[in-house]
Scaffold this active site. Structure first.
Site, PDB file in Angstrom:
ATOM      1  N   VAL A 128       1.081  -1.431  -0.548  1.00  0.00           N
ATOM      2  CA  VAL A 128      -0.204  -0.041   0.096  1.00  0.00           C
ATOM      3  C   VAL A 128       0.578   1.784  -0.288  1.00  0.00           C
ATOM      4  O   VAL A 128       0.634   1.995  -0.463  1.00  0.00           O
ATOM      5  CB  VAL A 128      -1.106  -0.282   0.981  1.00  0.00           C
ATOM      6  CG1 VAL A 128      -1.548   1.405   1.588  1.00  0.00           C
ATOM      7  CG2 VAL A 128      -2.194  -1.207   1.394  1.00  0.00           C
TER       8      VAL A 128
ATOM      9  N   ARG B 299     -21.838  -8.259  20.680  1.00  0.00           N
ATOM     10  CA  ARG B 299     -21.256  -8.470  21.984  1.00  0.00           C
ATOM     11  C   ARG B 299     -20.334  -8.783  22.295  1.00  0.00           C
ATOM     12  O   ARG B 299     -18.863 -10.152  21.439  1.00  0.00           O
ATOM     13  CB  ARG B 299     -21.802 -10.220  21.834  1.00  0.00           C
ATOM     14  CG  ARG B 299     -22.948 -10.530  21.543  1.00  0.00           C
ATOM     15  CD  ARG B 299     -23.734 -12.252  21.386  1.00  0.00           C
ATOM     16  NE  ARG B 299     -23.284 -12.112  20.348  1.00  0.00           N
ATOM     17  CZ  ARG B 299     -23.260 -13.438  19.510  1.00  0.00           C
ATOM     18  NH1 ARG B 299     -24.158 -14.636  20.690  1.00  0.00           N
ATOM     19  NH2 ARG B 299     -22.230 -14.103  18.755  1.00  0.00           N
TER      20      ARG B 299
ATOM     21  N   GLY C 259     -16.602 -19.879   2.910  1.00  0.00           N
ATOM     22  CA  GLY C 259     -15.671 -19.764   4.122  1.00  0.00           C
ATOM     23  C   GLY C 259     -15.131 -18.163   4.664  1.00  0.00           C
ATOM     24  O   GLY C 259     -15.020 -16.964   3.749  1.00  0.00           O
TER      25      GLY C 259
ATOM     26  N   GLY D  96     -16.696 -15.034  -2.787  1.00  0.00           N
ATOM     27  CA  GLY D  96     -15.866 -15.227  -2.362  1.00  0.00           C
ATOM     28  C   GLY D  96     -15.237 -14.897  -2.825  1.00  0.00           C
ATOM     29  O   GLY D  96     -14.882 -13.501  -3.189  1.00  0.00           O
TER      30      GLY D  96
ATOM     31  N   GLU E  19     -26.732 -23.702   6.972  1.00  0.00           N
ATOM     32  CA  GLU E  19     -26.567 -23.234   8.171  1.00  0.00           C
ATOM     33  C   GLU E  19     -28.387 -23.654   8.775  1.00  0.00           C
ATOM     34  O   GLU E  19     -28.550 -24.476   7.671  1.00  0.00           O
ATOM     35  CB  GLU E  19     -27.015 -21.499   7.783  1.00  0.00           C
ATOM     36  CG  GLU E  19     -26.202 -20.802   6.667  1.00  0.00           C
ATOM     37  CD  GLU E  19     -26.004 -19.044   7.123  1.00  0.00           C
ATOM     38  OE1 GLU E  19     -26.850 -18.782   7.251  1.00  0.00           O
ATOM     39  OE2 GLU E  19     -25.008 -18.954   5.876  1.00  0.00           O
TER      40      GLU E  19
ATOM     41  N   LYS F 148     -26.661 -12.344  -6.246  1.00  0.00           N
ATOM     42  CA  LYS F 148     -25.431 -12.585  -6.143  1.00  0.00           C
ATOM     43  C   LYS F 148     -26.181 -12.288  -7.646  1.00  0.00           C
ATOM     44  O   LYS F 148     -24.986 -11.477  -8.321  1.00  0.00           O
ATOM     45  CB  LYS F 148     -24.519 -13.370  -5.885  1.00  0.00           C
ATOM     46  CG  LYS F 148     -24.579 -13.982  -4.548  1.00  0.00           C
ATOM     47  CD  LYS F 148     -23.559 -15.546  -4.285  1.00  0.00           C
ATOM     48  CE  LYS F 148     -23.132 -15.556  -3.404  1.00  0.00           C
ATOM     49  NZ  LYS F 148     -22.866 -16.965  -2.170  1.00  0.00           N
TER      50      LYS F 148
ATOM     51  N   ASP G 120     -29.385 -16.400  -1.650  1.00  0.00           N
ATOM     52  CA  ASP G 120     -28.806 -16.124  -1.916  1.00  0.00           C
ATOM     53  C   ASP G 120     -28.062 -16.238  -3.257  1.00  0.00           C
ATOM     54  O   ASP G 120     -27.583 -14.600  -3.632  1.00  0.00           O
ATOM     55  CB  ASP G 120     -28.060 -16.910  -1.198  1.00  0.00           C
ATOM     56  CG  ASP G 120     -26.104 -16.553  -1.099  1.00  0.00           C
ATOM     57  OD1 ASP G 120     -25.718 -15.747  -0.352  1.00  0.00           O
ATOM     58  OD2 ASP G 120     -25.728 -17.598  -1.833  1.00  0.00           O
TER      59      ASP G 120
HETATM   60  P1  NDP Z   1     -20.992 -13.433  10.845  1.00  0.00           P
HETATM   61  O1  NDP Z   1     -23.023 -14.016  11.714  1.00  0.00           O
HETATM   62  O2  NDP Z   1     -20.475 -14.408  11.158  1.00  0.00           O
HETATM   63  O3  NDP Z   1     -20.608 -12.415  11.470  1.00  0.00           O
HETATM   64  C1  NDP Z   1     -21.423 -11.229  11.778  1.00  0.00           C
HETATM   65  C2  NDP Z   1     -20.703 -10.292  12.628  1.00  0.00           C
HETATM   66  O4  NDP Z   1     -21.027  -8.728  12.783  1.00  0.00           O
HETATM   67  C3  NDP Z   1     -20.349 -10.804  14.061  1.00  0.00           C
HETATM   68  O5  NDP Z   1     -19.095 -10.208  14.755  1.00  0.00           O
HETATM   69  C4  NDP Z   1     -20.961  -9.927  14.674  1.00  0.00           C
HETATM   70  O6  NDP Z   1     -21.466  -9.815  16.431  1.00  0.00           O
HETATM   71  C5  NDP Z   1     -22.033  -8.600  13.898  1.00  0.00           C
HETATM   72  N1  NDP Z   1     -22.781  -8.113  14.290  1.00  0.00           N
HETATM   73  C6  NDP Z   1     -24.053  -8.938  14.590  1.00  0.00           C
HETATM   74  N2  NDP Z   1     -24.604  -7.925  13.985  1.00  0.00           N
HETATM   75  C7  NDP Z   1     -24.055  -6.330  14.628  1.00  0.00           C
HETATM   76  C8  NDP Z   1     -24.753  -4.782  15.083  1.00  0.00           C
HETATM   77  N3  NDP Z   1     -26.032  -4.956  15.081  1.00  0.00           N
HETATM   78  N4  NDP Z   1     -23.603  -4.281  15.294  1.00  0.00           N
HETATM   79  C9  NDP Z   1     -22.494  -4.540  15.467  1.00  0.00           C
HETATM   80  N5  NDP Z   1     -22.411  -5.828  15.477  1.00  0.00           N
HETATM   81  C10 NDP Z   1     -23.292  -6.723  15.048  1.00  0.00           C
HETATM   82  O7  NDP Z   1     -21.349 -13.443  10.164  1.00  0.00           O
HETATM   83  P2  NDP Z   1     -20.229 -13.700   8.000  1.00  0.00           P
HETATM   84  O8  NDP Z   1     -18.898 -12.951   8.376  1.00  0.00           O
HETATM   85  O9  NDP Z   1     -20.144 -14.749   7.828  1.00  0.00           O
HETATM   86  O10 NDP Z   1     -21.031 -12.713   7.020  1.00  0.00           O
HETATM   87  C11 NDP Z   1     -20.873 -11.162   7.174  1.00  0.00           C
HETATM   88  C12 NDP Z   1     -20.744 -10.581   5.940  1.00  0.00           C
HETATM   89  O11 NDP Z   1     -20.321 -11.126   4.729  1.00  0.00           O
HETATM   90  C13 NDP Z   1     -22.129 -11.405   5.253  1.00  0.00           C
HETATM   91  O12 NDP Z   1     -22.889  -9.533   4.933  1.00  0.00           O
HETATM   92  C14 NDP Z   1     -22.415 -12.161   4.802  1.00  0.00           C
HETATM   93  O13 NDP Z   1     -23.335 -11.962   3.223  1.00  0.00           O
HETATM   94  C15 NDP Z   1     -20.845 -11.793   4.059  1.00  0.00           C
HETATM   95  N6  NDP Z   1     -20.653 -12.922   3.340  1.00  0.00           N
HETATM   96  C16 NDP Z   1     -20.609 -14.065   4.482  1.00  0.00           C
HETATM   97  C17 NDP Z   1     -19.445 -15.026   3.550  1.00  0.00           C
HETATM   98  C18 NDP Z   1     -19.316 -16.351   4.610  1.00  0.00           C
HETATM   99  O14 NDP Z   1     -18.640 -17.627   3.963  1.00  0.00           O
HETATM  100  N7  NDP Z   1     -19.590 -16.319   5.688  1.00  0.00           N
HETATM  101  C19 NDP Z   1     -19.016 -15.359   2.409  1.00  0.00           C
HETATM  102  C20 NDP Z   1     -19.108 -14.383   1.164  1.00  0.00           C
HETATM  103  C21 NDP Z   1     -19.453 -13.199   1.644  1.00  0.00           C
HETATM  104  P3  NDP Z   1     -21.285 -10.847  17.211  1.00  0.00           P
HETATM  105  O15 NDP Z   1     -19.557 -11.215  16.603  1.00  0.00           O
HETATM  106  O16 NDP Z   1     -20.908  -9.911  18.557  1.00  0.00           O
HETATM  107  O17 NDP Z   1     -22.059 -11.993  17.507  1.00  0.00           O
HETATM  108  N1  HSE Z   2     -24.389 -18.937   1.798  1.00  0.00           N
HETATM  109  C1  HSE Z   2     -23.756 -19.038   0.936  1.00  0.00           C
HETATM  110  C2  HSE Z   2     -22.719 -20.162  -0.105  1.00  0.00           C
HETATM  111  C3  HSE Z   2     -22.553 -17.779   1.564  1.00  0.00           C
HETATM  112  O1  HSE Z   2     -23.719 -21.378   0.127  1.00  0.00           O
HETATM  113  O2  HSE Z   2     -22.774 -19.884  -1.013  1.00  0.00           O
HETATM  114  C4  HSE Z   2     -21.363 -17.699   0.325  1.00  0.00           C
HETATM  115  O3  HSE Z   2     -22.340 -16.319   0.006  1.00  0.00           O
END
Ligand code: NDP
Ligand code: HSE
Length: 434
Positions: A34, A47, A309, A136, A192, A207, A203
């Site tokens: 960067v 939390r 993931g 992803g 899930e 996309k 979903d």
């Molecule tokens: P998770 O549910 O694992 O994590 C969500 C996070 O957001 C947690 O840390 C949670 O806090 C926090 N959170 C939830 N509500 C609030 C709030 N109101 N204020 C502040 N923090 C909050 O989600 P993922 O990491 O799986 O997904 C995140 C994003 O990435 C989503 O948009 C998803 O669609 C996208 N995504 C995910 C993929 C995956 O493989 N998981 C792939 C591609 C995209 P706490 O830890 O305290 O619960």
């Molecule tokens: N639930 C999604 C999947 C995660 O199965 O591909 C990535 O967006």
């Protein structure tokens, strides 16, 4: 080295925690790439006291006040990995309007109301990057947004949901039914606890909307996407696909071309479809994603990799962080949207496709003629007919040539009312062949 670029990380779950880990492990390389160190100014979670394993980060950085963190003067870039529509939209709009660039993985928000985010980015002169929101880890949006900007994309066909691809691949490999394959996907952590968004195609539709918007320079939202899930795909459908040298995949298909009125338009759909085993997407197994792009000058391109993931998704988020951090140091920003074409959305009825129809029929003279007559009345040409069983167990499998979806749907509707047709066992679209 320039002044540190400071991030507000919103969310520290599956993706966010891997972003933290990669930022820590690769700090020196990222700074060199960067031209300035990248630092975490704060992490918003729901939390803050939740156990987060061996996360290499100062616990004092955690807060529940995401909006307060976004507004802080010492924050340059906002990284949103929380998900959902609100409050994520409010945080991102606040950041972008005030000139802070944003990186997000939030496909649901981009498909629901991407226009508001792009408008806010334009207003604030900020970057909005979202490579992780589709497929992803696969570098896909950047090629659509940048590398292919000199070309005209005509079609994007993809497997963009890993959970459903795992389920359909298991059904194909073992002959299992949908419920059994879903149970396996859940046990292995692919599906899930509530698999609705994946198995009902929401979903993939989100996309598809993002891909179509980028490919066709037109704002496409989730509501513009025709959506069908995989819950009705049966073991018998998969066996029938195999008998035809095909498999079944949940496809997202975005096409640009003339509609019924001859005017250029865009069609976007998500549904299960049979594809020949010789098609490049047929060999995409397990929970992998792949996207097949067709462009006028480039021809056919294929993108393949892990679509979900923590670490794979964080890889795409990190790539975006590096890009916006570099832009910030250079004092420039990249236009987040190209929607000048503003093409109309073509209704599903005008999508041209092929159908595979399984009918349970009476086994007597004249039945085939009666069934064929229905196809003829709707101007749908039959490609193949196969009868199996006899007497009370007779069934017909009919595959059509290409026809508008409305004509195919009307054909099926009329077949339902035919007295020689006892039931319609299944209707599936066929893609990718002649
Ligand atoms: P998770 O549910 O694992 O994590 C969500 C996070 O957001 C947690 O840390 C949670 O806090 C926090 N959170 C939830 N509500 C609030 C709030 N109101 N204020 C502040 N923090 C909050 O989600 P993922 O990491 O799986 O997904 C995140 C994003 O990435 C989503 O948009 C998803 O669609 C996208 N995504 C995910 C993929 C995956 O493989 N998981 C792939 C591609 C995209 P706490 O830890 O305290 O619960
Ligand atoms: N639930 C999604 C999947 C995660 O199965 O591909 C990535 O967006």
């Amino acid at each position: 080295m320039g002044k540190p670029v400071r991030l507000a990380l919103l969310g520290c779950g599956t993706v966010g925690s891997e972003v933290v880990r990669l930022l820590h492990e690769q700090a020196a390389d990222l700074a060199a790439r960067v031209g300035a160190p990248i630092e975490i100014a704060g992490i918003a979670v729901r939390r803050p006291n939740r156990a987060r394993g061996e996360l290499p980060v100062d616990p004092a950085l955690f807060t529940t006040d995401a909006l307060g963190l976004v507004k802080r003067d010492d924050v340059d870039v906002v990284v949103e990995v929380v998900g959902g529509i609100e409050p994520a939209r409010t945080w991102l709009v606040e950041a972008l309007r005030s000139g802070k660039s944003a990186v997000t993985a939030n496909k649901a928000l981009l498909a629901e109301d991407g226009g508001t985010l792009h408008d806010a980015a334009a207003e604030g002169g900020a970057d909005l990057f979202y490579e992780a929101s589709v497929a992803g880890a696969i570098p896909l949006l950047r090629p659509l947004r940048d590398s292919l900007h000199g070309d005209s994309i005509t079609r994007v066909t993809g497997i963009v949901n890993g959970t459903t691809n795992f389920i359909l691949s298991a059904m194909d490999a073992t002959g299992a039914g949908f419920t059994e394959a879903l149970e396996e996907a859940t046990a292995l952590g692919y599906a899930e606890a509530d698999p609705t968004a994946d198995v009902e195609g929401f979903d993939a539709a989100a996309k598809a909307a993002i891909l179509a918007s980028l490919a066709f320079h037109t704002r496409v939202g989730a509501d513009d996407v025709h959506r069908e899930g995989i819950t009705e795909v049966s073991a018998a459908d998969m066996a029938s696909a195999k008998a035809m040298g095909c498999t079944i995949k949940l496809l997202c298909i975005a096409e640009r071309g003339p509609g019924a009125d001859g005017a250029e338009s865009v069609s976007v759909r998500v549904h299960p479809a049979m594809i020949p085993r010789s098609h490049p997407l047929a060999s995409v197994g397990d929970a992998f994603n792949a996207v097949f792009v067709e462009a006028v000058a480039a021809g056919q391109l294929m993108f393949y990799g892990r679509g979900a993931g923590g670490a794979p998704t964080a890889s795409a988020v990190l790539g975006d962080i590096v890009a916006v951090a570099r832009n910030r140091l250079a004092g420039v920003h990249t236009a987040s949207e190209s929607a000048y074409a503003d093409l109309p959305i073509r209704p599903m009825g005008e999508a041209v496709t092929r159908y595979h129809i399984s009918l349970d029929v009476a086994d007597r003279a004249g039945v085939l003629a009666a069934v064929a007559g229905v196809f003829a009345r709707h101007d749908v040409s039959i490609a193949t007919v196969r009868q199996s069983g006899r007497h009370a167990d007779a069934s017909l499998v009919i595959v059509t040539h290409r026809a508008p979806d409305a004509a195919l749907a009307a054909t099926v509707e009329e077949l339902r009312g035919l007295d020689v047709v006892r039931s319609i066992a299944s209707v599936l679209r066929v893609e990718g062949g002649q």
